[in-house]
Design an enzyme around this catalytic site. Structure first.
Site, PDB file in Angstrom:
ATOM      1  CB  THR A 178      26.450   5.642  41.691  1.00 16.91           C
ATOM      2  OG1 THR A 178      26.266   6.419  40.714  1.00 16.91           O
ATOM      3  CG2 THR A 178      25.326   4.651  42.130  1.00 16.91           C
ATOM      4  CD  GLU A 322      24.662   1.017  41.993  1.00 16.19           C
ATOM      5  OE1 GLU A 322      25.389   0.540  43.036  1.00 16.19           O
ATOM      6  OE2 GLU A 322      24.868   1.679  40.778  1.00 16.19           O
ATOM      7  CE  LYS A 427      35.479 -12.603  24.889  1.00 10.84           C
ATOM      8  NZ  LYS A 427      34.021 -12.629  24.768  1.00 10.84           N
ATOM      9  CD1 TRP A 432      35.079 -13.563  29.256  1.00  8.50           C
ATOM     10  CD2 TRP A 432      35.766 -11.562  29.198  1.00  8.50           C
ATOM     11  NE1 TRP A 432      33.908 -12.929  28.654  1.00  8.50           N
ATOM     12  CE2 TRP A 432      34.462 -11.449  28.575  1.00  8.50           C
ATOM     13  CE3 TRP A 432      36.419 -10.256  29.008  1.00  8.50           C
ATOM     14  CZ2 TRP A 432      33.766 -10.363  28.305  1.00  8.50           C
ATOM     15  CZ3 TRP A 432      35.758  -9.089  28.786  1.00  8.50           C
ATOM     16  CH2 TRP A 432      34.371  -9.024  28.317  1.00  8.50           C
TER      17      TRP A 432
END
Lengths: 534, 534
Positions: A178, A322, A427, A432
């Protein structure tokens, strides 16, 4: 049922035997060469025999530092089929990271394009690899501990028949690291089984439905997550495979699409934006594309609409290194109302067969698929990693599920929307705000070239969004205009108070918005932040 | 990669969660009922909980004696998901064979359509099953050792949530017995893994490419080889599923296609012939079919041409109970010349991903894929059986490969042609004559309704073909006409000397030509054999 392992040699032999007349087309600027799967299949076997001749075999890690070209594709098929492990190196990594992953993975050999010798030369003195195989004629200065071979020589004397070993399906077939923006890259090991199952999954009608009627052009580099699995799937389906080598300029891409007539292609939004812009000023023809997939970063409805002007139905595929990588695909159901189609096309996508997803809230409880509840997306499936190489990043797993680090919601019908990276989520007053949705709404403005949103500390609300905007050349807009633009597009309390007009948005090595760098500039007062007068 | 079993509960949960709005449509003559996958998914879970309530669980064999209807589909999904084993009973078997397989498989329960109670009643006193579940309201007289339940009652009180067990993927999920024309039927056990992999295989663009844009109508009964895998694949893809119950008359089939507009259907050639004939005399519309598959018996170019008159592109799928079943599919490659398309469509087909095939000659050596060399077709793959239940028929396996008992050849590009059943092949003067090709050539004659060819002893050539012909009503043709018809269609030495004009060709329980019965009639002088005057 017969005890037959699902492995890469099975995929390879199927394409070789059943689609001998399908073609590999290599675009290298003014030189376009073609060969059949039958001819290419011989080269794959020659490569495997050649690698054996220099002492490589089962379990050995063979790396590639290559663009999208036939040698790279041959390695995709030959290396795992012979029971060795393919390690695709991301040539855009910083040399230190590149050296780190070569050593971390235990690479014994590297196959390198001659055009990438300068990249390899920067680190070669630090490597413990034993062999470098150069594709092309250029010279490589290597320490005496490393044997340098020519790809063409390796193949020249090699046989075109081989007995593949019976590799257990859970053995590693390929490695990809990654490009994490923090810490060292982490390695993902794809098993033979996961590549096999992923190949079938993405070839279903629910995903890309590849067949021998297709001509597949994976613009996405083959060093990213198996090039989204397209090379394996196209090979098995007998789709022609168009490889564009290192030519990622939109002029090249537009020329490939116009002249070589692929039916399917996949690229990041930046390149789709480029293809749109290019098409407005040049004579191109994208009409051969029955499948146009965007991935790697969120897709805006604005871009979907712009591509529609060229008869391209742009859809989104979501995946991760992944996860083999495909997780979702945004083709709307056939009964979707015309006015909803573009919105769905720009969504993260509909979960594909074989992938299980759940949303987990801050308290660890699973949240409902109501399209509203936002939590971390977690994933489970035979094509999804259960651990990083060497046990790195163990905190990325939760009771056997992969934590994506993405905040999202899932609609009742399995349509998934990523709202943010968990670390990018804002936040504000306990709720959110999605930077992804703010960015998409702003990208919809005709004068906005690029946009990035991230959270900054706020005395009253704890956190509030800051917008970095690149305005299109010649356009004259300010924060007040964009505030007005947002009025009907996002919740009122989302509308940002902080705006920075910048010359460009920094990008990571894989072309994603580099919010870490932007945040650093804000923290060190390098951004000129303005607030519109209300 | 994560250690996630490929199993039926995964397939079920995917369709349930991701395609809640797709539909199950049940055609029962004048009554057509519909429900969504969401509603149906609840019923599947209710069935599993209901079966648990009466004491059935992991490893128990639950049989179905059902037509193509929602209860049967619910059993397809519920029984394997709960870790039990689904046994689909072929309702056309002789009662002795039916009783034999129920006992041989160790069935603990049978789910039976009320319309099939008469079939079950013939054998119920001989069975050691513990439960019978009746779908419908009719009464069943059963011995006291058998508890009789109503399907509706079983579901009525049951919960719509369940924790599925984690079933190891190599465990049996379903059983199907072959309708062998000699000896007792032999059982094939499909594993969770094989059903999962087969579902993905047949959903690829190389095969049927099912998606949520499809409406799938499997005419093939669900007691034959998983209905060719279509129910599982359609469920996962979110294709609407049309189930025609016991209504296999061509008037019903034509009405379903015309009014319910399926995009895909699969049936034996006899039914396609019927659909063609019916369409010539009635107002029908088959234009919704993007995919029309014939299987179970060879397909003639004549039939392909006749269906083309109704805008139906008829293709052939080849499979066996032992092979999940799909092995080949005859869709021509896109670059096939128009004049070759019909020939390819009528071929046995192109090998699908995941299936390995070889041809083995009489001396046991593998023969080349040259389209000419004829030997026994043998198969290997994760969806192909490695043994019959209880170790029956061990001679059907050769070093891990399944012996098909079919004589065939494979072309360089993986196109397979079955020339004959090994036992039907005619060895005349040391060379094979293909009864399948002779039958196809004769079926091409406009006055031929049905034809069967088999070998009979010959003093000079050891064996020669005998033709049984059913002439179309009102047609006047004799052996001389048909000999002339064959002149340019087959090798000269293939042309038969023995002809029998009969009223009908006997069929096996699955609708195949019953050559064993014909051969018996010949041996006992019940056929009136003529030889044309040259």
């Amino acid at each position: 049922m017969q005890d037959v392992a699902l492995n890469v040699s099975g995929l390879f032999e199927h394409g070789r035997a059943v689609h001998p007349n399908s073609r590999i087309v290599h675009y290298d600027d003014d030189v376009v060469t073609e060969c059949t799967f039958a001819e290419f299949g011989d080269d794959v076997v020659r490569l495997a025999n050649g690698l054996r001749d220099i002492g490589l075999g089962e379990g050995d890690v063979v790396a590639t530092l290559c663009w999208n070209n036939p040698a790279h594709l041959a390695a995709y098929l030959a290396v795992p089929s012979m029971g060795a492990v393919l390690h695709t190196l991301n040539l855009r990594l910083h040399p230190d990271q590149l050296a780190y992953i070569v050593e971390h993975a235990g690479d014994r050999a590297i196959i390198v394009d001659e055009t990438l010798i300068p990249t390899l030369a920067l680190i070669i003195d630090r490597l413990t690899v034993e062999h470098v195989i150069v594709v092309g004629d250029a010279e490589l200065a290597a320490p005496p501990s490393i044997a340098v071979h020519r790809y063409a020589d390796l193949l020249a004397g090699a046989a075109t028949t081989i007995d593949w070993p019976v590799v257990p399906e859970n053995d590693a077939a390929a490695l990809c690291y990654t490009s994490g923006t923090t810490g060292n890259p982490k390695g993902v090991a794809y098993s033979h089984r996961s590549i096999y199952v992923h190949t079938l999954q993405i070839s279903t009608g629910s995903a890309f439905g590849f067949s021998d009627a297709d001509r597949v052009f994976p613009i996405v580099p083959m060093f990213h997550a198996n090039a989204w699995g397209w090379p394996h799937a196209a090979w098995v389906a007998g789709s022609d495979i168009v490889l564009g080598d290192r030519h990622l300029g939109v002029d090249h891409l537009a020329r490939v699409i116009t002249t070589l007539r692929p039916t399917a292609t996949a690229a990041v939004p930046t390149l789709w934006t480029g293809l749109d812009t290019y098409a407005r000023e040049n004579d191109v023809d994208y009409s051969s594309l029955r499948l146009a997939v965007s991935g790697g970063s969120p897709l805006s409805t604005a871009l979907v609409k712009r591509l529609a002007d060229h008869d391209v139905t742009l859809t989104q595929g979501w995946g991760m290194t992944e996860t083999s990588p495909l997780l979702t695909f945004s083709r709307p159901e056939p009964d979707t109302a015309p006015e909803d189609r573009i919105v769905k096309q720009a969504m993260t996508g509909h979960i594909v067969p074989g992938v299980s997803a759940r949303i987990v809230g801050e308290n660890g409880a699973e949240l409902p698929w109501d399209g509203e509840s936002v939590g971390e997306i977690q994933l489970r499936g035979a094509t999804i990693t259960g651990a990083y190489v060497g046990g790195d990043g163990a905190d990325a797993f939760d009771e056997g599920w992969l934590r994506t680090g993405d905040l999202g919601a899932i609609s009742p019908g399995g349509w998934l929307s990523i709202k943010d990276r968990l670390k990018d989520g804002i936040k504000s007053g306990g709720e959110w705000i999605s930077t992804v949705e703010l960015e998409a709404a702003l990208a919809d403005h005709p004068d906005v070239a690029e946009v990035a949103v991230f959270g900054v500390p706020d005395e009253k609300w704890e956190e509030r969004p800051l917008v970095c905007i690149v305005v299109k050349e010649g356009a004259q807009i300010g924060a007040a205009d964009l505030t007005e633009h947002l009025r009907d597009r996002v919740a009122r309390w989302w509308v940002p108070e902080r705006w920075a007009f910048v010359a460009e948005i920094p990008k990571t090595t894989v072309g994603k918005l580099d919010k870490r760098t932007l945040r650093g500039r804000y923290d060190t007062d390098q951004l000129d932040v303005v607030t519109p007068v209300r």
